[in-house]
Design a protein around this motif. Structure first.
Motif, PDB file in Angstrom:
ATOM      1  N   MET A   1      55.777  29.201  13.249  1.00 20.48           N
ATOM      2  CA  MET A   1      54.492  28.526  13.027  1.00 20.48           C
ATOM      3  C   MET A   1      54.619  27.381  12.025  1.00 20.48           C
ATOM      4  O   MET A   1      54.021  26.324  12.179  1.00 20.48           O
ATOM      5  N   VAL A   2      55.433  27.586  10.990  1.00 17.81           N
ATOM      6  CA  VAL A   2      55.605  26.560   9.948  1.00 17.81           C
ATOM      7  C   VAL A   2      56.207  25.282  10.529  1.00 17.81           C
ATOM      8  O   VAL A   2      55.942  24.184  10.055  1.00 17.81           O
ATOM      9  N   LYS A   3      57.013  25.426  11.601  1.00 22.95           N
ATOM     10  CA  LYS A   3      57.678  24.254  12.195  1.00 22.95           C
ATOM     11  C   LYS A   3      56.766  23.476  13.133  1.00 22.95           C
ATOM     12  O   LYS A   3      57.179  22.498  13.733  1.00 22.95           O
TER      13      LYS A   3
ATOM     14  N   LEU B   1      56.013  24.625   2.961  1.00 24.83           N
ATOM     15  CA  LEU B   1      54.673  25.068   2.533  1.00 24.83           C
ATOM     16  C   LEU B   1      54.473  24.828   1.038  1.00 24.83           C
ATOM     17  O   LEU B   1      53.358  24.586   0.586  1.00 24.83           O
ATOM     18  N   ALA B   2      55.570  24.893   0.275  1.00 26.90           N
ATOM     19  CA  ALA B   2      55.471  24.692  -1.173  1.00 26.90           C
ATOM     20  C   ALA B   2      55.402  23.212  -1.541  1.00 26.90           C
ATOM     21  O   ALA B   2      54.992  22.860  -2.649  1.00 26.90           O
ATOM     22  N   LEU B   3      55.799  22.343  -0.605  1.00 31.83           N
ATOM     23  CA  LEU B   3      55.860  20.907  -0.914  1.00 31.83           C
ATOM     24  C   LEU B   3      54.643  20.123  -0.426  1.00 31.83           C
ATOM     25  O   LEU B   3      54.346  19.054  -0.940  1.00 31.83           O
ATOM     26  N   GLU B   4      53.947  20.644   0.594  1.00 25.21           N
ATOM     27  CA  GLU B   4      52.805  19.899   1.152  1.00 25.21           C
ATOM     28  C   GLU B   4      51.640  20.819   1.427  1.00 25.21           C
ATOM     29  O   GLU B   4      51.812  21.973   1.786  1.00 25.21           O
TER      30      GLU B   4
ATOM     31  N   GLY C   1      47.512  26.363  -1.731  1.00 26.62           N
ATOM     32  CA  GLY C   1      48.562  26.724  -0.771  1.00 26.62           C
ATOM     33  C   GLY C   1      49.945  26.487  -1.342  1.00 26.62           C
ATOM     34  O   GLY C   1      50.841  27.334  -1.226  1.00 26.62           O
ATOM     35  N   LYS C   2      50.146  25.320  -1.985  1.00 28.12           N
ATOM     36  CA  LYS C   2      51.460  25.003  -2.569  1.00 28.12           C
ATOM     37  C   LYS C   2      51.817  26.010  -3.674  1.00 28.12           C
ATOM     38  O   LYS C   2      52.960  26.442  -3.781  1.00 28.12           O
ATOM     39  N   THR C   3      50.799  26.379  -4.463  1.00 31.15           N
ATOM     40  CA  THR C   3      51.042  27.333  -5.558  1.00 31.15           C
ATOM     41  C   THR C   3      51.445  28.693  -5.003  1.00 31.15           C
ATOM     42  O   THR C   3      52.390  29.324  -5.492  1.00 31.15           O
ATOM     43  N   LYS C   4      50.735  29.170  -3.979  1.00 27.13           N
ATOM     44  CA  LYS C   4      51.040  30.489  -3.391  1.00 27.13           C
ATOM     45  C   LYS C   4      52.447  30.479  -2.794  1.00 27.13           C
ATOM     46  O   LYS C   4      53.214  31.425  -2.972  1.00 27.13           O
TER      47      LYS C   4
END
Length: 931
Positions: A633-635, A678-681, A686-689
């Motif tokens: 899903m992330v891709k 997910l951590a970069l954008e 969301g980035k913090t989690k």
């Protein structure tokens, strides 16, 4: 017999000297046929080789010389003759080796030396020509445009061309060597692999070079590029989309190079950018464009039209797009694939269009702009409503559905307009399956925001129940059920706010799971079953039953991996609900009491929403393979993977990584890698989690395995982002633990942490009152002090860094002492100046050092003794003398005289080293027994 052979040989020699090489060859060949003596044969072969050289028969000359060399490897005449033959055959490197051997045997022979020099120069020149970029480029195009060429050679040439275009020098050579027309020839072949290679090469040539990008636009033409992107091939559409993006980045200022005289030629790209924008908008509404091409045109608009930063005042691109293309985007939303004569679409096209509408609406900066957007939408819907033409009318309803999935406020306002809801109700009662499906989907989307869904709740439930009971069509049944699910979950996870009777939500969920697991039902219909579960899993009983059903979970995960990405939001919602990782409202007990007293509704927690139930559900999700589904899903395409979906996926990852025992599973199934984007954008939350989940994994995993290759360096920044003061203590602590593990792993990672300016943050936490955070920060610093840049900070005057480290050695917390004493031992060992500085920063230094050396924990004691050794070894005689005049001498003597003990051997050996050093310095005398 032998005499006859020797006569023949001499005869051959005479013929050779007189210039009759043919007769000489004849004589030598006769000898070769009958002679058995290898030494004689070697001489004959060598002589015949000379004949062949004269006749310019170089292949035979080389062959005969080789036969002579086989007998005698040091046959200098044969070697030189073979060298001459090989040179003529163009085998310069082999000829060079032969003459090299000749020169080794006879180092003063001028002929050999001259040949060696000449051949060396020729080889260099040949290499230069063969491998010069120009000839490589020409060679690649020759291979690619030769239909007779083998497939693997053409593939290799295509890849080489792409790689070459990614280097500035290579891109320039391709450009100068008539490359663009040749690439167009490759595109004209119509072969997908050729088109792909050509488009990817053009992308490389346009990257970061404004002048070249502009020239390529004019040589290829925007229309041509659009026609390539329009073909029905996902890979080609994606590659052309990337080409447009590279051009856009170069023309909008991504290219920072100085152009000098060329500057005037490349200054104004506005006209080209406008042409591209208009062409993309044309593609959006064109029937000639494939579904994949339309997706990529919408993606490019989504990425490049709305402002990335709202502080930038200029939103003219958005206003231009609304004026020239809003109706085209609405047209895409309104398409009903089941009807004839529709635009070609993929499963994802309409959702991408909805996301674009949302981004454009969000980018508007004032009410008149928003009013204009609404007016265009209103006008478009009105133009499509025709009571006498049902196909036009359902197009209007489907467009409203698209708006409800994008800028909800605009869609919601349209639903409230007179006649729209009545029309939706009328469509629900239609005989045509497609009418009912479109109307029910619009009802479902219009009930998304519960506070505004009162009209739907009042009128929709009975309507949907009626359809659900009467229809025999599975597609209609699922959709009407989802509508009921959505309305039934209006209370969220509040146990006290239930729309339906006890147990009915479980019944609805059971039906959804049944459909989800039925492979005979098409994907588009099964995804609605997940949509239903996304709402029903607000109910704790439903989520608990769902995770127990491994078949249903796996069916959902398989659908999440399919090409239809419109499913992602529903899957993400369902996973957030099952793992209870949504944002929870904290209610003060006093306010709850006050609410009860005033007879107001008080939110209640379901018993199955308590921690032990949540933990069990998380384990179930992991067992069913949730990580591989999340990684896929992330891709997904950035337009469909909205910031909101990214945030939900980040929340799920964090919930899954809570138990340290599960982190190995997460890493093994590619979770570590998937967390990085997910951590970069995305949203800040969301980035913090995602960063927090990365920190949990980084703290206990081998970085090389968890984040293979260069990815490990991308993790450093997200970890450092958690060191900000606005983050909570758990996030600070776990980020420090992750950085400690990284800093202990490799010098490159230590340098990366320092470069990302993490040191001031880590130092701040060394002053922290919270024991665990202070300990984690000190451990992290202990692993970083081997870096020269960190040591320099401790050498600087005017700060308390060294003082703090010395004082931390005197704390009672043993883990903190181990870290601080370890750091001090490394610092004093690396920088001798710090040994003296340490005694000046605090008067307690000697007392603290003695306490370390007397410590019952052998690790702390060992570190203390290493610091003492470093101070004795610091080339400061006064400091060494001061140490030996203190109680430290007695401490060292007691420890050094102790019997060997494996458990304390490190400390004992360090004490003995200190005593030996003190003796070398003449501060103590060796102990000797009385006579």
């Amino acid at each position: 017999m032998m005499e006859d052979l020797m006569k023949l040989k001499d005869e051959g020699n005479k013929y050779f000297q007189s210039g009759d090489t043919d007769k000489a060859i004849e004589c030598y060949s006769k000898v070769i046929k009958t002679c058995k003596d290898n030494k004689v044969l070697a001489v004959i072969y060598r002589n015949r080789s000379a004949c062949y050289l004269k006749k310019e028969n170089y292949a035979n000359a080389a062959s005969d010389a080789s036969k002579a060399i086989d007998v005698d490897a040091a046959d200098i005449k044969a070697l030189y003759r073979r060298c001459q033959a090989l040179e003529k055959l163009g085998k310069l490197d082999m000829a060079f080796k032969d003459v090299q051997r000749c020169a080794t045997i006879e180092p003063k022979n001028k002929t050999f030396l001259e040949t060696l020099r000449r051949l060396g120069a020729e080889i260099q020149q040949k290499l230069k020509t063969t491998f010069s970029t120009d000839s490589r480029v020409q060679n690649m195009f020759d291979i690619l445009l030769d239909d007779e060429m083998e497939k693997d050679k053409r593939e290799k040439a295509a890849n080489n061309l792409i790689v070459l275009s990614r280097e500035d020098a290579g891109a320039e050579r391709i450009f100068q060597n008539n490359g663009v027309p040749l690439l167009l020839n490759m595109i004209e072949t119509g072969k997908p692999e050729m088109i792909l290679a050509a488009v990817r090469t053009l992308s490389g040539m346009c990257t970061g070079h404004k002048a070249r990008a502009m020239a390529i636009i004019h040589m290829v033409g925007v229309d041509k590029m659009c026609s390539i992107m329009a073909v029905d091939n996902e890979e080609i559409a994606l590659a052309t989309c990337n080409l447009f993006q590279c051009i856009n980045d170069s023309l909008t200022g991504g290219d920072k190079r100085e152009y000098g005289k060329e500057e005037a030629l490349v200054l104004d790209a506005a006209k080209d950018l406008k042409t591209i924008l208009l062409s993309l908008l044309e593609m959006v509404g064109s029937k000639k464009v494939s579904g994949n091409g339309r997706d990529q045109a919408l993606n490019l608009l989504s990425k490049n039209v709305p402002r990335n930063n709202k502080k930038d005042k200029d939103n003219s691109k958005t206003l231009f797009t609304i004026d020239h293309g809003l109706k085209k985007i609405l047209k895409v939303c309104g398409q009903v694939p089941e009807l004839p004569d529709q635009l070609p679409l993929t499963e994802n096209t309409q959702l991408i269009a909805s996301v674009l509408l949302n981004k454009l609406y969000d980018d508007l900066s004032c009410d008149p702009e928003r009013d204009n957007f609404r007016d265009i939408c209103d006008e478009y819907i009105k133009s499509k409503i025709d009571p006498n033409d049902m196909d036009k009318t359902i197009h209007a309803v489907n467009t409203i559905s698209g708006l409800l999935q994008g800028p909800f406020d605009v869609g919601n306002a349209l639903v409230g307009r007179q006649g729209i809801m009545e029309m939706m109700v009328a469509l629900c009662g239609s005989e045509r399956e497609v009418d009912q499906m479109v109307a029910i989907e619009a009802l479902i989307h219009s009930s998304s925001k519960m506070s505004r869904a009162s009209f739907i709740i009042t009128n929709g439930v009975s309507l949907l129940k009626d359809i659900y009971k009467k229809t025999t069509n599975e597609k209609i049944k699922i959709r009407s059920l989802v509508g009921l699910c959505k309305l039934g979950s209006a209370g969220g996870d509040d146990y006290g706010l239930r729309q339906f009777a006890e147990g009915s939500t479980e019944k609805l969920a059971k039906q959804c799971r049944k459909w989800l697991c039925n492979p005979k039902i098409d994907t588009k219909t099964r995804k609605w079953a997940i949509e239903g579960l996304a709402y029903l899993t607000n109910d704790a009983d439903v989520k608990d039953d769902f995770v127990e059903d491994e078949t249903a979970l796996k069916a959902m995960f398989e659908l999440a991996k399919s090409t239809d990405k419109t499913i992602m939001y529903s899957v993400a919602c369902t996973l957030v609900n099952c793992s209870n990782c949504y944002e929870k409202k904290e209610f003060l007990p006093e306010l709850v009491q006050l609410a009860k007293f005033s007879k107001q509704h008080v939110p209640e927690q379901h018993p199955k929403d308590k921690k032990d139930f949540i933990d069990k559900r998380v384990k179930r999700l992991l067992k069913a393979g949730v990580i591989s589904a999340l990684a896929v899903m992330v891709k997904a395409d950035s337009s469909i993977l909205t910031n909101q979906t990214k945030e939900m996926l980040s929340r799920v990852f964090l919930a899954l990584s809570m138990d340290a025992k599960d982190r190995g599973t997460i890493v093994a199934q590619g979770g570590g890698k998937a967390l990085i984007p997910l951590a970069l954008e995305g949203t800040e939350a969301g980035k913090t989690k995602a960063s927090h989940a990365l920190a949990k994994i980084a703290a206990i995993s081998n970085p090389e395995i968890a984040f293979p290759g260069e990815r490990v360096y991308e993790v450093v920044r997200p970890l450092i982002s958690l060191l900000q003061t606005d983050k909570d203590g758990t996030e600070n602590y776990e980020a420090l633990k992750g950085l400690t593990n990284f800093a202990g792993f490799s010098d490159k990672l230590r340098v990366k942490i320092v470069k990302e300016k993490a040191l001031p943050e880590i130092e701040n936490y060394m002053f922290e009152d919270h024991e665990q955070i202070r300990q984690a920060a000190t451990e992290c610093m202990c692993n970083l002090v081997s870096c020269k840049e960190v040591q320099d900070r401790y050498l600087e005057d005017g700060n308390d860094k060294l003082k703090l480290m010395v004082l931390l050695c005197g704390e009672d917390d043993e883990k903190l002492q181990i870290a601080a004493a370890g750091a001090l031992a490394m610092l004093t060992g690396a920088q001798k100046k710090l040994c003296l500085k340490m005694t000046l920063v605090t008067t307690q230094w000697l007392e603290i050092l003695q306490r370390l050396c007397l410590h019952t924990n052998s690790s702390i004691q060992h570190r203390g003794l290493v610091i003492v050794y470093n101070m004795l070894n610091s080339d400061n005689s006064e400091l060494a003398k001061k140490l030996m005049e203190s109680e430290l001498l007695e401490i060292l003597s007691v420890i050094g005289k102790a019997e060997d003990n494996p458990k304390r051997q490190g400390a004992i050996d360090a004490a003995r080293e200190c005593l030996i050093k003190a003796m070398d310095l003449g501060l103590i005398k060796p102990f000797s027994s009385p006579p």
